[in-house]
Structures are given as C-alpha cells and as structure tokens.
Design a protein around this motif. Structure first.
Motif, PDB file in Angstrom:
ATOM      1  N   VAL A 120       1.054 -15.684  -2.083  1.00 43.87           N
ATOM      2  CA  VAL A 120       1.913 -15.793  -0.904  1.00 43.87           C
ATOM      3  C   VAL A 120       1.043 -15.704   0.343  1.00 43.87           C
ATOM      4  O   VAL A 120       1.194 -16.475   1.286  1.00 43.87           O
ATOM      5  N   MET A 176      11.578  -8.589  -6.864  1.00 47.66           N
ATOM      6  CA  MET A 176      10.895  -9.886  -6.994  1.00 47.66           C
ATOM      7  C   MET A 176      11.068 -10.702  -5.723  1.00 47.66           C
ATOM      8  O   MET A 176      10.121 -11.335  -5.241  1.00 47.66           O
ATOM      9  N   GLY A 177      12.292 -10.680  -5.174  1.00 46.59           N
ATOM     10  CA  GLY A 177      12.523 -11.397  -3.921  1.00 46.59           C
ATOM     11  C   GLY A 177      11.554 -10.929  -2.849  1.00 46.59           C
ATOM     12  O   GLY A 177      10.980 -11.726  -2.114  1.00 46.59           O
ATOM     13  N   ALA A 178      11.337  -9.621  -2.782  1.00 44.74           N
ATOM     14  CA  ALA A 178      10.434  -9.084  -1.768  1.00 44.74           C
ATOM     15  C   ALA A 178       8.999  -9.517  -2.034  1.00 44.74           C
ATOM     16  O   ALA A 178       8.275  -9.904  -1.115  1.00 44.74           O
ATOM     17  N   ARG A 179       8.602  -9.492  -3.297  1.00 44.09           N
ATOM     18  CA  ARG A 179       7.223  -9.901  -3.609  1.00 44.09           C
ATOM     19  C   ARG A 179       6.997 -11.344  -3.188  1.00 44.09           C
ATOM     20  O   ARG A 179       5.928 -11.705  -2.699  1.00 44.09           O
ATOM     21  N   LEU A 180       8.012 -12.180  -3.388  1.00 44.21           N
ATOM     22  CA  LEU A 180       7.852 -13.593  -3.035  1.00 44.21           C
ATOM     23  C   LEU A 180       7.717 -13.790  -1.527  1.00 44.21           C
ATOM     24  O   LEU A 180       7.266 -14.840  -1.078  1.00 44.21           O
ATOM     25  N   GLN A 181       8.133 -12.804  -0.736  1.00 48.37           N
ATOM     26  CA  GLN A 181       7.913 -12.906   0.710  1.00 48.37           C
ATOM     27  C   GLN A 181       6.599 -12.220   1.091  1.00 48.37           C
ATOM     28  O   GLN A 181       6.319 -12.039   2.284  1.00 48.37           O
ATOM     29  N   GLY A 182       5.835 -11.777   0.105  1.00 48.19           N
ATOM     30  CA  GLY A 182       4.557 -11.137   0.404  1.00 48.19           C
ATOM     31  C   GLY A 182       4.681  -9.653   0.708  1.00 48.19           C
ATOM     32  O   GLY A 182       3.745  -9.036   1.198  1.00 48.19           O
ATOM     33  N   ARG A 192      14.674 -19.452   3.650  1.00 49.81           N
ATOM     34  CA  ARG A 192      13.830 -18.268   3.637  1.00 49.81           C
ATOM     35  C   ARG A 192      12.398 -18.634   3.249  1.00 49.81           C
ATOM     36  O   ARG A 192      11.435 -18.139   3.843  1.00 49.81           O
ATOM     37  N   VAL A 215       1.340 -12.143  -7.301  1.00 52.43           N
ATOM     38  CA  VAL A 215       2.242 -12.908  -6.445  1.00 52.43           C
ATOM     39  C   VAL A 215       1.844 -12.797  -4.972  1.00 52.43           C
ATOM     40  O   VAL A 215       1.716 -13.796  -4.267  1.00 52.43           O
ATOM     41  N   GLU A 216       1.596 -11.539  -4.522  1.00 46.90           N
ATOM     42  CA  GLU A 216       1.356 -11.320  -3.096  1.00 46.90           C
ATOM     43  C   GLU A 216       0.102 -12.053  -2.622  1.00 46.90           C
ATOM     44  O   GLU A 216       0.040 -12.525  -1.489  1.00 46.90           O
ATOM     45  N   GLU A 258      16.796 -14.960  -6.011  1.00 50.73           N
ATOM     46  CA  GLU A 258      16.304 -13.632  -5.613  1.00 50.73           C
ATOM     47  C   GLU A 258      16.538 -13.327  -4.141  1.00 50.73           C
ATOM     48  O   GLU A 258      15.646 -12.907  -3.418  1.00 50.73           O
ATOM     49  N   LEU A 265       5.063 -11.913   6.383  1.00 50.40           N
ATOM     50  CA  LEU A 265       3.598 -11.947   6.474  1.00 50.40           C
ATOM     51  C   LEU A 265       3.132 -12.481   7.821  1.00 50.40           C
ATOM     52  O   LEU A 265       2.128 -12.023   8.365  1.00 50.40           O
ATOM     53  N   PHE A 301      18.224 -11.232  -0.903  1.00 50.07           N
ATOM     54  CA  PHE A 301      18.524  -9.827  -0.632  1.00 50.07           C
ATOM     55  C   PHE A 301      20.020  -9.740  -0.382  1.00 50.07           C
ATOM     56  O   PHE A 301      20.492  -9.843   0.749  1.00 50.07           O
TER      57      PHE A 301
END
Ligand code: ATP
Ligand code: MG
Lengths: 253, 345
Positions: free
Chosen positions: A81, B233-239, A156, A77-78, A93, A110, A95
């Motif tokens: 992204v 998962m939310g964090a991974r999607l933000q890189g 977001r 994923v990273e 998803e 990022l 926060f």
C-alpha cells in the motif's frame, strides 16, 4: 488504444498459493505495463480473487512480485500500500459503522500521514464521480445499498491515488446502467495514467475496456493476449461471452 | 447520615469514579482495537504514582534503567529483523532515535536536580518515562501474537501483569508512597471542606476524556484506530497497520494509566501491587459498558466510584465485595439481551 509506455509496473513470476494442501494457484506469470488496463477473467473458483490477494500480500505466497521496480516475496499488505498499490477486495471490507465520508477519508490515510494535504481535491473528484456518495456522505457505510457500497469501495481505493488499482469484480450486483458508468470511469482513469488490474465476471465489458487479458482456469493461466484478440477468439467467445450474445450483438449492430 | 457526610462520601466517590472512568476508557480502547484485555493497566497507575513520588524525593526512580533495557531489547529485535530482510536507512534512524531517547531519559534522571524542578515538570518527566513502556510492551509481548485467539492474548496479558508487579517490587520496594498535592488550598462548599486535589482530579479527567473523544471523532489518526477496530483487513488495505494501531493504543493506555497514578498519588498511599484492584474497578465500569460503549462505560465507572464510597460508610468490610458483585446483574442482563455478537475465531 495503446498509449501505454513500455515500463513494467507489475511483474509476477511463478506465483504459487496453497490453502493448506490445496493448491489454488500453480505458478502464475503476469505482466502489467505502466498505464495499461489488464483484465483477468475465468470461471468461478479459478483463483482470480486468490491472485489479487496474493499480489496484495493478504495471502502468503511463493514466487516473485515485482512492483514499481522493487522486488517482493510474500510481502506485507502495508508495504505494498505504501508503494502505491490499491485493492478493492471482493468482500469490500468497508468500515461499516463509520460514515461514508470517514470511509473515504481513511482511504487517504497514508497521504495524510506523509503530509500531503491535497486529498480534499481527490475527495471532491470522487464525489463528482459518484454523486450518490455525496448525497449519502453522513450515512453509515453499513446501511448503504449493495451498489452504493461498491461505489464507496472503489472511491475509497481511489482516495489513495494508487499507481496500480486492482479491482475484484467491481460490477458485482450493480444495475446495468451503473455498470456501464463504472466501466466508463475505468477508461477515464486509465486515460489519466492510472494502471488497472481488473478481475471481472462481466467478460464482455472487461475485454472491451482492457488492453490485455488473461484467462485463468484452475489456478493457471489458460490463455492470454491483447484484449481485442481474445474477444474474437472462438474458445473465449464460446466459454465466456456466449454464442447467443454474440449473435444478438451481430443482429443489433 | 447527614448532608455533610454525604458530600464527603460523594466527593470521594466522584474522584475515584473519575479515575475509574479514565481506566475504563483505556481498557475499552485497547480491547476494541487489539482484542487484548489490558490487565497490566494497573501497573502503569502504580508506576506513575511511585515514579512521581521518587522524583519528588529527589531520587532517580530506577525506572529509567528498565526503559533503557526494554528499549535495547526492542532495538536489537528491530536490527535482527532488518538484517534478515534488507537494511532500510529510515528504519535504522528510527532505531537510533529510540535508543537515544532512552539514554536521554537516563541522563535527565541522573543530572537533573529532580526534587527542585516544578511539579508540572516532575509529572511530565514521569509520563516521559512511562508512556514509551506501553508501545514497547506491545512490541515485545503482543505483536508476535497479533493473530492468536483472544484466550491466548488474555493469558499473556495476565503473565505481563504478574511480571510487572514483580518488577514494581524490585524497582520501588515494598514501601508505599504518597506525593504532594498539586496545590495546597482547600475551600468550603456550604459547611464542607473540599480538598483541592478532588477538583484537580475531576478537572483533569474531564479534560482528558473530552480530548480523547475529540481525537477519536475528529482526527484522521483517531478514525484510523477506530477503523482498525471495525475492520482490520479494511484498515490494512488503507495502509493502517495493526502494529501501528496496537502501539498507539498501548501508548495511550500507558499515558492514561500513568496520569491516573499521578492524579491519585496525593490522596491515596499506593504500593507496588495496588494497581490491580484499581484497574479492576475500571474494568467493572468497562463491563457495564459492554466493552463497546464509551459513554456508558464512563458513567458506569463513576457509578462504581460512588457505590464504593457509600458502601465504605455502611458496610466498610464488604466494600470490595459489593463493588465486584455489581458485575453480576449486568452480566445477567447483558446475556439476556445479547444480540448475538459475531465471534472472530
Ligand atoms: N480460505 C480458503 N480455504 C480453502 N480454500 C479456499 C479458500 N479460499 C479460496 N479457496 C479455494 O480456492 C479456489 C480459488 O478461489 P478464488 O476465490 O480465488 O476463486 P475466484 O476465481 O475468485 O472465483 P469467483 O469468480 O467465484 O470469485 C476455490 O476453489 C476456492 O474454493
Ligand atoms: Mg473471486
């Protein structure tokens, strides 16, 4: 309508995903050119969410994903992204125990890490796009209403300024007025050069804003073509747009 | 018990409590972000204290070789992984940088006149040696298991602890060590002598806790770590990669552990295996905070220090028992009040 270039931004070849022994996707080919808005429609359980998750690297897959001139097989994923792919997942998803503003700022993580300090400007843009988020910026994301949560998830994802934004049913649970607003935003984004891959139940609206469309059924591409053509295809009308609605539209126009 | 004894005990309790609070926060931090109960935290404490002691005696602490060894393993794994996919230039540079750092530390330990350097730099050197061990530990032992059930992580954590105690014995030997206090002066409060090290400990702990708080509430990196804890998962999607988050929290935990060791080394003799009991008391504080609430955990940890000090006076044989029994009422209270916590597995 077609102002997109001819460069392939995303090209998926023979993408397969299985949940255990159950095959959810059996060889998908999909292309999205730079600046295009492509929509994927299909019945419940067709594999639309699975498709986006696999492209994003959330699910392991086989087959080649070519994004922005780089080739990936079952990527992380990273990594994607980092290459400029953004996803608004079906489950959002968010926060939940953090504030709306923090959620948005983390979308730009990022960019911040790479030393890009212009994310404040993007934040202001998103607040002007969704004034409701500005009003609620100190509220915890978990306490937002369903519609506000959708806005936050979209906002977001936009904070990272992705080259390609993938959205999984962004109009889910939104009031008709807001839905229209959100689709207008997609057209705007597209005009600004952001490419979009849109999964929607609201096939009528999706086909209206999209350049190109895929119909997914049972983990396979059942039909594809320019959105305007598909919107007039009798089979699509019957299954996804509904004759009655078509009739009403004719009456009202 | 008169006032004088009470102040002395209070002084002890507060210093210990401050250290337990630092450790409780480290445990919480690592647990919320990675779901790992960091049992080897105590080893960072003893390694910190014993390394500092060795440096003050002008000996190279041998720990630099451990750092070099682990860095080499880490780097070989990096290169192996890259060879399987595609060689990435920036990643290779990073690998070279890591190795260079470990070599630099070995060089510094052997060419510096360690005993002569000012105490502040001795402490910095100690931290420079120990902090990188945190992320390396995460990389080698926990990263491959990131998705494993919490029980597996706990078992690996215990194994790491046992291994590190052994390594501690090998590196530092069975003798205990103490270091010089940061400053010599004592001062009077009423008719009680206060040790200056007490003030140092309390001061540094407060500074560390406050800066941690600011880092987590105000900076985007801190928020990113919190975000990983809230929604992976939310964090991974933000890189925000969980690997990055895991390494960062382990580095922080190693830092806080080693700093605690350096702080208490002048007032307690530490042995290679003393760390466990110390971190266990921090853990009691963390449990009181329900493994969620940072402020309650910190207060709980200070309370543990106080109760320990005063039970030393009244029932010194039972001091450990009293401290660890403290967990039971809190666990009962928690289980009666528990709002059902969603299970991850
Ligand atoms: N984790 C899973 N384990 C097993 N099967 C799954 C899993 N996730 C999805 N599936 C199955 O895979 C198929 C495709 O699911 P997917 O969520 O991609 O559908 P979808 O097109 O997004 O549907 P909807 O329009 O309802 O969102 C479904 O039959 C679903 O039951
Ligand atoms: Mg779906």
């Amino acid at each position: 309508m077609n102002q997109s270039s001819n460069i392939d931004l995303l090209k998926v070849s023979d993408l397969k995903v299985a949940y255990g022994k159950v095959n959810a996707l059996t060889g998908i080919d999909l292309t999205l050119k730079e600046g295009q808005l492509v929509t994927v429609i299909g019945p419940n359980g067709a594999g639309k969410t699975t498709l986006l998750s696999a492209i994003m690297g959330v699910l392991p897959s086989s087959g080649i994903i070519r994004f922005d001139d780089k080739e990936f097989t079952s990527p992380e994923v990273e990594t994607l992204v980092g290459h400029g792919l953004g996803l608004v997942p079906e489950k959002r998803e968010l926060f939940t125990s953090m504030s709306v503003q923090d959620n948005l700022l983390l979308g730009a993580f990022l960019r911040y890490r790479k030393g890009d300090k212009t994310y404040d400007k993007t934040l202001a843009e998103i607040y002007s796009l969704f004034p409701r988020l500005w009003e609620r910026r100190q509220q915890q994301a978990g306490t937002l209403s369903g519609g506000e949560r959708q806005m936050l998830a979209i906002g977001r994802a936009m904070m990272s300024k992705p080259k390609l934004l993938m959205l999984d049913e962004p109009s889910l649970g939104l009031a008709p007025l807001i839905t229209r607003e959100i689709f207008r935003i997609f057209s705007d984004l597209r005009r600004q050069g952001v490419s979009i891959l849109l999964v929607e139940q609201n096939a009528r609206a999706a086909l209206r804003v999209a350049d190109y469309a895929y119909v997914l059924e049972g983990g396979q591409v059942a039909m594809q073509g320019p959105a305007a053509e598909l919107a007039n295809d009798p089979k699509v009308i019957e299954t996804y747009l509904g004759l009655a609605n078509k009739h009403q539209e004719l009456l009202s126009s | 018990m008169n006032f004088q004894i009470a102040t002395l005990l209070g002084q002890d309790g507060l210093t210990n409590g401050a250290i337990y609070a630092l450790l409780a926060l480290s445990i919480l931090l690592v647990f919320t972000v990675t779901r790992i109960l960091l049992i080897p935290l105590g080893e960072f404490v003893t390694f910190g204290a014993l390394t500092m002691a060795a440096i003050q005696m002008g000996k190279a602490p041998v720990l630099e070789w451990l750092l070099l060894l682990l860095t080499t393993i880490d780097c070989s794994l990096d290169i192996y992984q890259q060879a399987r996919t595609r060689i990435d230039k920036t990643k290779l540079q990073k690998t070279a940088l890591k190795l260079g750092y470990a070599l630099l530390m070995v060089g510094l330990m052997h060419y510096l006149n360690l005993a002569e350097t000012p105490m502040f730099f001795q402490a910095v050197l100690t931290l420079c040696l120990i902090v990188p061990l945190g992320p390396i530990m995460y990389r080698l032992f926990f990263q491959p298991l990131a998705d494993a059930p919490a029980l597996v992580l706990l078992i690996v954590s215990i194994a790491t602890h046992v291994a590190m105690v052994g390594v501690g014995l090998l590196l530092f030997g069975p003798e205990g060590a103490r270091t010089q206090p940061f400053s010599d002066s004592g001062f009077r409060l009423g008719n009680v002598m206060l040790k200056s090290q007490t003030l140092w400990i309390i001061l540094v702990s407060i500074v560390l806790i406050v800066s941690l708080f600011i880092a987590f509430e105000r900076t985007l990196y801190g928020k990113a770590l919190r975000a990983t804890a809230v929604n992976r998962m939310g964090a991974r999607l933000q890189g925000i990669s969980p690997v990055f988050a895991g390494k960062a929290t382990f580095a922080l935990a190693a830092f806080l552990g080693a700093a605690s060791g350096i702080l208490i080394a002048p007032i307690t003799t530490l042995y290679y295996d003393s760390g466990f009991i110390i971190s266990l008391k921090g853990f009691v504080g963390a449990i009181i905070g329900g493994l969620i609430s940072y402020p309650i955990a910190a207060i709980g940890a200070v309370a543990v220090g106080m109760i320990e000090a005063f039970s030393m006076f009244w029932a010194s044989n039972y001091k450990e028992i009293i401290v660890f029994t403290l967990i039971i009422p809190f666990l009962i209270w928690r289980s009666m009040n528990s709002q059902h916590v969603e299970d991850e597995e």
